[in-house]
Design a protein around this motif. Structure first.
Motif, PDB file in Angstrom:
ATOM      1  N   ALA A   1      37.480  27.841  72.964  1.00 52.55           N
ATOM      2  CA  ALA A   1      37.810  26.887  71.912  1.00 52.55           C
ATOM      3  C   ALA A   1      37.175  25.535  72.224  1.00 52.55           C
ATOM      4  O   ALA A   1      36.776  25.265  73.368  1.00 52.55           O
ATOM      5  CB  ALA A   1      39.328  26.733  71.772  1.00 52.55           C
TER       6      ALA A   1
ATOM      7  N   LYS B   1      39.797  24.222  67.751  1.00 52.56           N
ATOM      8  CA  LYS B   1      39.279  25.307  66.924  1.00 52.56           C
ATOM      9  C   LYS B   1      38.751  26.415  67.839  1.00 52.56           C
ATOM     10  O   LYS B   1      38.053  26.148  68.810  1.00 52.56           O
ATOM     11  CB  LYS B   1      38.132  24.801  66.028  1.00 52.56           C
ATOM     12  CG  LYS B   1      38.556  23.848  64.932  1.00 52.56           C
ATOM     13  CD  LYS B   1      39.291  24.589  63.825  1.00 52.56           C
ATOM     14  CE  LYS B   1      39.579  23.670  62.643  1.00 52.56           C
ATOM     15  NZ  LYS B   1      40.258  24.401  61.545  1.00 52.56           N
ATOM     16  N   TYR B   2      39.102  27.648  67.503  1.00 48.72           N
ATOM     17  CA  TYR B   2      38.611  28.796  68.259  1.00 48.72           C
ATOM     18  C   TYR B   2      37.213  29.173  67.756  1.00 48.72           C
ATOM     19  O   TYR B   2      36.925  29.087  66.552  1.00 48.72           O
ATOM     20  CB  TYR B   2      39.571  29.979  68.105  1.00 48.72           C
ATOM     21  CG  TYR B   2      40.885  29.762  68.809  1.00 48.72           C
ATOM     22  CD1 TYR B   2      41.052  30.142  70.137  1.00 48.72           C
ATOM     23  CD2 TYR B   2      41.957  29.150  68.159  1.00 48.72           C
ATOM     24  CE1 TYR B   2      42.260  29.950  70.793  1.00 48.72           C
ATOM     25  CE2 TYR B   2      43.169  28.948  68.809  1.00 48.72           C
ATOM     26  CZ  TYR B   2      43.309  29.341  70.127  1.00 48.72           C
ATOM     27  OH  TYR B   2      44.499  29.131  70.781  1.00 48.72           O
TER      28      TYR B   2
ATOM     29  N   ASN C   1      48.005  24.400  71.368  1.00 50.74           N
ATOM     30  CA  ASN C   1      47.713  24.547  69.947  1.00 50.74           C
ATOM     31  C   ASN C   1      48.385  23.465  69.109  1.00 50.74           C
ATOM     32  O   ASN C   1      47.994  23.232  67.962  1.00 50.74           O
ATOM     33  CB  ASN C   1      48.162  25.931  69.470  1.00 50.74           C
ATOM     34  CG  ASN C   1      47.385  27.046  70.124  1.00 50.74           C
ATOM     35  OD1 ASN C   1      46.297  27.390  69.689  1.00 50.74           O
ATOM     36  ND2 ASN C   1      47.934  27.605  71.188  1.00 50.74           N
TER      37      ASN C   1
ATOM     38  N   TYR D   1      39.334  36.613  67.275  1.00 50.57           N
ATOM     39  CA  TYR D   1      39.470  35.535  68.266  1.00 50.57           C
ATOM     40  C   TYR D   1      40.125  36.022  69.561  1.00 50.57           C
ATOM     41  O   TYR D   1      41.012  35.379  70.105  1.00 50.57           O
ATOM     42  CB  TYR D   1      40.267  34.367  67.681  1.00 50.57           C
ATOM     43  CG  TYR D   1      39.622  33.754  66.468  1.00 50.57           C
ATOM     44  CD1 TYR D   1      38.538  32.885  66.597  1.00 50.57           C
ATOM     45  CD2 TYR D   1      40.083  34.053  65.191  1.00 50.57           C
ATOM     46  CE1 TYR D   1      37.927  32.340  65.467  1.00 50.57           C
ATOM     47  CE2 TYR D   1      39.478  33.508  64.055  1.00 50.57           C
ATOM     48  CZ  TYR D   1      38.403  32.652  64.202  1.00 50.57           C
ATOM     49  OH  TYR D   1      37.793  32.109  63.101  1.00 50.57           O
TER      50      TYR D   1
ATOM     51  N   THR E   1      40.336  33.241  73.603  1.00 44.90           N
ATOM     52  CA  THR E   1      38.882  33.140  73.616  1.00 44.90           C
ATOM     53  C   THR E   1      38.505  31.681  73.862  1.00 44.90           C
ATOM     54  O   THR E   1      39.363  30.859  74.202  1.00 44.90           O
ATOM     55  CB  THR E   1      38.294  33.671  72.298  1.00 44.90           C
ATOM     56  OG1 THR E   1      36.878  33.768  72.405  1.00 44.90           O
ATOM     57  CG2 THR E   1      38.664  32.782  71.115  1.00 44.90           C
TER      58      THR E   1
ATOM     59  N   ALA F   1      41.114  29.114  75.666  1.00 40.07           N
ATOM     60  CA  ALA F   1      42.344  28.724  74.974  1.00 40.07           C
ATOM     61  C   ALA F   1      43.054  29.978  74.489  1.00 40.07           C
ATOM     62  O   ALA F   1      42.441  31.036  74.317  1.00 40.07           O
ATOM     63  CB  ALA F   1      42.018  27.810  73.800  1.00 40.07           C
ATOM     64  N   TRP F   2      44.349  29.848  74.278  1.00 42.57           N
ATOM     65  CA  TRP F   2      45.126  31.003  73.833  1.00 42.57           C
ATOM     66  C   TRP F   2      46.374  30.545  73.100  1.00 42.57           C
ATOM     67  O   TRP F   2      46.835  29.418  73.216  1.00 42.57           O
ATOM     68  CB  TRP F   2      45.498  31.894  75.016  1.00 42.57           C
ATOM     69  CG  TRP F   2      46.272  31.215  76.117  1.00 42.57           C
ATOM     70  CD1 TRP F   2      47.626  31.147  76.248  1.00 42.57           C
ATOM     71  CD2 TRP F   2      45.734  30.506  77.246  1.00 42.57           C
ATOM     72  NE1 TRP F   2      47.968  30.462  77.387  1.00 42.57           N
ATOM     73  CE2 TRP F   2      46.822  30.052  78.024  1.00 42.57           C
ATOM     74  CE3 TRP F   2      44.430  30.213  77.679  1.00 42.57           C
ATOM     75  CZ2 TRP F   2      46.647  29.311  79.192  1.00 42.57           C
ATOM     76  CZ3 TRP F   2      44.262  29.477  78.855  1.00 42.57           C
ATOM     77  CH2 TRP F   2      45.371  29.043  79.589  1.00 42.57           C
ATOM     78  N   GLU F   3      46.911  31.467  72.337  1.00 42.37           N
ATOM     79  CA  GLU F   3      48.184  31.259  71.640  1.00 42.37           C
ATOM     80  C   GLU F   3      49.043  32.488  71.856  1.00 42.37           C
ATOM     81  O   GLU F   3      48.535  33.615  71.737  1.00 42.37           O
ATOM     82  CB  GLU F   3      47.952  31.044  70.146  1.00 42.37           C
ATOM     83  CG  GLU F   3      49.233  30.688  69.408  1.00 42.37           C
ATOM     84  CD  GLU F   3      49.041  30.513  67.909  1.00 42.37           C
ATOM     85  OE1 GLU F   3      49.913  29.901  67.279  1.00 42.37           O
ATOM     86  OE2 GLU F   3      48.033  31.002  67.370  1.00 42.37           O
TER      87      GLU F   3
ATOM     88  N   LYS G   1      45.988  35.160  70.519  1.00 41.46           N
ATOM     89  CA  LYS G   1      44.578  34.762  70.538  1.00 41.46           C
ATOM     90  C   LYS G   1      44.192  34.409  71.964  1.00 41.46           C
ATOM     91  O   LYS G   1      44.978  33.824  72.705  1.00 41.46           O
ATOM     92  CB  LYS G   1      44.340  33.534  69.652  1.00 41.46           C
ATOM     93  CG  LYS G   1      44.583  33.729  68.163  1.00 41.46           C
ATOM     94  CD  LYS G   1      44.158  32.458  67.417  1.00 41.46           C
ATOM     95  CE  LYS G   1      44.479  32.552  65.929  1.00 41.46           C
ATOM     96  NZ  LYS G   1      45.919  32.370  65.669  1.00 41.46           N
TER      97      LYS G   1
END
Length: 309
Positions: free
Chosen positions: A116, A211-212, A205, A224, A114, A198-200, A112
């Motif tokens: 957040a 929240k995305y 996280n 996302y 985008t 933010a990213w995963e 992910k």
């Protein structure tokens, strides 16, 4: 005579096989250099690669370079490999440098990437990119990005320049990953509003209840900002150093694995080594067809070296 010839032929074949097994890579391949934009997830994957390479008898060096400088360093041959080619976020760089590098493989899927917000901001009504402008004052018209020159920052700036979502008066605050996360931590502590990239995989996280946001498909893609991460090298590197090239082509990671490594308080190499020691079965796949620098089978040597760490 026929039996003797067959015996002689068998011995010759054995000697040839042994010679090939013991053949080492060229001396110029002994030192392997990596680029790292300073992102914890790339620190983890670099940690895996350098841990394995050192156990195999190679020397390694990781250079902290911004994404633009990293790609330029691949072009001019100062860097051998980059394991953080986020796609499609880095599409512009890949278009620019496509003739100067090789794509080795996709090393991670399901990513992910985008914008957040903290969950309490989400619960207050900021659930989509289109909701940001409604709370301009609370956000102080700022979006916190990552290091200067990063493609994601450029996408956000383009979004502002075209007045998408009514954000024409907003500003992208560019800073390194750690500086951005420090700002998030300070803001969350005060229960104030903040929107950020933010990213995963990433410890954020786990460390933040975040929240995305939906609605950013035009800039970051669907799901996302669903992305893949690829390993790229300077042009022709895998042909020049085929054993390292083979290792890099074998290295595939997972979200759970990376979250576990980057969530450790230890340095990337030690965290990677500890993870591998608790999941030794992964070495069968990662080291398939790979030798040490001096041409010996890599699996036994790596297991031995890890046991000594």
């Amino acid at each position: 005579m026929k039996a003797l010839s067959l015996k002689t032929l068998s011995i010759a074949s054995l000697l040839i096989s042994s010679s090939l097994a013991l053949s080492a890579e060229p001396e110029q391949c002994k030192n392997v250099t990596f680029s790292d934009p300073g992102w914890t997830d790339i620190g983890a994957t670099n940690g895996v690669a350098t841990t394995l390479l050192k156990a195999m008898g190679y020397d390694t060096q990781v250079y902290l370079l911004s994404v633009p400088v990293g790609f330029e360093s691949l072009k001019n041959g100062k860097i051998d490999a980059f394991m953080g080619n986020w796609m499609p976020a880095q599409s512009a760089f890949m278009d620019k440098y496509k003739d100067n590098l090789d794509i080795i493989r996709t090393n991670l899927e399901g990513v992910k990437f985008t914008l957040a917000v903290p969950k309490y901001v989400f619960d207050a009504g900021v659930k989509d990119f289109a909701d940001l402008a409604k709370f301009s004052q609370k956000f102080r018209q700022r979006i916190y990005g990552i290091d200067a020159g990063a493609p994601a920052n450029q996408k956000l700036q383009n979004m502002i320049d075209t007045d998408d979502f009514g954000l024409k008066d907003w500003k992208v605050v560019e800073s390194g990953e750690q500086a951005m996360l420090s700002q998030v931590a300070r803001t969350v502590k005060r229960d104030n509003f903040i929107v950020f990239l933010a990213w995963e995989p990433h410890p954020m996280n786990v460390n933040f209840d975040l929240k995305y946001l939906t609605g950013g498909d035009k800039y970051f893609g669907p799901n996302y900002g669903g992305a893949t991460i690829r390993t790229v090298t300077r042009k022709g590197y895998a042909n020049e150093c085929p054993n390292v090239g083979k290792l890099l082509s074998n290295l595939e990671f997972g979200l759970k694995m990376e979250n576990e490594i980057i969530g450790s308080s230890e340095k990337p190499e030690q965290a990677a080594a500890n993870w591998i020691k608790t999941h030794p079965e992964i070495l069968d796949k990662w080291l398939q067809g790979v030798t040490t620098f001096d041409g010996q089978p890599a699996l036994a040597r790596v297991k031995q070296k890890l046991s000594e760490m």
